[in-house]
Design an enzyme around this catalytic site. Structure first.
Site, PDB file in Angstrom:
ATOM      1  N   ARG A 128     -37.994 -58.123  72.707  1.00 40.19           N
ATOM      2  CA  ARG A 128     -36.677 -58.732  72.853  1.00 40.19           C
ATOM      3  C   ARG A 128     -36.755 -60.256  72.825  1.00 40.19           C
ATOM      4  NH1 ARG A 128     -32.002 -57.178  77.330  1.00 40.19           N
ATOM      5  NH2 ARG A 128     -30.260 -57.765  75.987  1.00 40.19           N
ATOM      6  N   THR A 195     -36.163 -51.553  74.281  1.00 43.50           N
ATOM      7  CA  THR A 195     -36.745 -52.886  74.430  1.00 43.50           C
ATOM      8  C   THR A 195     -36.697 -53.282  75.893  1.00 43.50           C
ATOM      9  OG1 THR A 195     -36.779 -55.116  73.471  1.00 43.50           O
ATOM     10  CG2 THR A 195     -34.619 -54.232  74.115  1.00 43.50           C
ATOM     11  N   CYS A 196     -37.279 -54.424  76.204  1.00 44.92           N
ATOM     12  CA  CYS A 196     -37.338 -54.878  77.594  1.00 44.92           C
ATOM     13  C   CYS A 196     -36.014 -55.497  78.039  1.00 44.92           C
ATOM     14  CB  CYS A 196     -38.453 -55.907  77.763  1.00 44.92           C
ATOM     15  SG  CYS A 196     -40.094 -55.257  77.468  1.00 44.92           S
ATOM     16  N   THR A 197     -35.749 -55.415  79.330  1.00 44.93           N
ATOM     17  CA  THR A 197     -34.577 -56.048  79.934  1.00 44.93           C
ATOM     18  C   THR A 197     -34.870 -56.308  81.401  1.00 44.93           C
ATOM     19  OG1 THR A 197     -32.142 -55.929  79.940  1.00 44.93           O
ATOM     20  CG2 THR A 197     -33.302 -53.979  80.717  1.00 44.93           C
TER      21      THR A 197
END
Length: 229
Positions: A128, A195-197
């Site tokens: 991301r 994805t990353c968050t």
């Protein structure tokens, strides 16, 4: 008293210089992480993408889509709502794969289906932030948006139907062949983007699910499907 003050002033001066130096080092690290790694990843992905298209032109059609699963990549992801153009998709989701500015399909802990399979979940991951940040704008996707996957001979057109804005990075259920967390209960042909968050962290995962709407054969001119025009 004057000497003590001078020593204190000297110590504060040294401390100030150290803080400034530390700030500069951290600033340079941020620039490297969020800008320079993108530059390098973009170059690498472009070179690999060119190689994939060159391979397509020289691969006999009779080889079938499974023959495209090479170290160079299996196709290109197009997500208009995220912007950023096409994204090369390769095998695997390890850092050494994704750091090249591509998306990768899962082989572990749950093996991904591939788009041409009769049913299953085509599960993808990408960074991301940094290293191309291919899924940086995943939060802009909404129900009904198009996700298109391109192979040498077929366009696979998916439509977003659900999203999960935050879940544990250990939540493998989102990758299941029938992703129950998305509301599905029967087998189908699904796609999952992960994805990353939150941004600039890797604490949780952001998930978007889509379902295959249709396929289109690629013609000699590689005419884009309506969703990409």
């Amino acid at each position: 008293m004057s000497r003590a003050r001078n020593r204190i002033a000297g110590a504060l001066s040294v401390l100030g210089e150290l803080l400034i130096t530390t700030g500069l080092v951290l600033g340079l690290f941020v620039v490297y992480s969020l800008w320079w790694t993108n530059v390098l990843a973009d170059r690498s992905a472009a070179e690999r993408g060119d190689q994939v298209r060159k391979t397509w032109r020289s691969t006999p059609a009779a080889a079938g889509p499974g023959a495209l699963d090479t170290r160079d990549g299996i196709g290109f992801l197009h997500v208009p709502a995220m912007g950023g153009g096409e994204v090369l998709v390769k095998r695997g989701t390890s850092a050494d794969v994704l750091d090249d500015g591509v998306a990768g399909y899962y082989t572990d802990p749950v093996a991904s289906a591939l788009p041409w399979d009769k049913s299953g979940n085509f599960t993808l991951a990408a960074h991301r932030d940094g290293h191309g940040a291919r899924f940086h704008n995943i939060h802009k996707l909404r129900t009904g948006d198009a996700i298109v996957f391109e192979t040498r001979d077929t366009w696979y057109v998916y439509r977003v139907y659900a999203e999960l804005k935050q879940t544990s990075k250990y939540d493998t259920g989102v990758l299941a062949a029938v992703p129950a967390e998305s509301g599905k209960t029967v087998p189908g042909r699904y796609i999952t983007l992960t994805t990353c968050t939150p941004m600039y962290t890797s604490k949780y995962r952001y998930i978007v699910w889509g379902q295959l709407l249709r396929t289109e054969k690629v013609d000699a001119r590689r005419t884009l499907p309506a969703e990409l025009r």
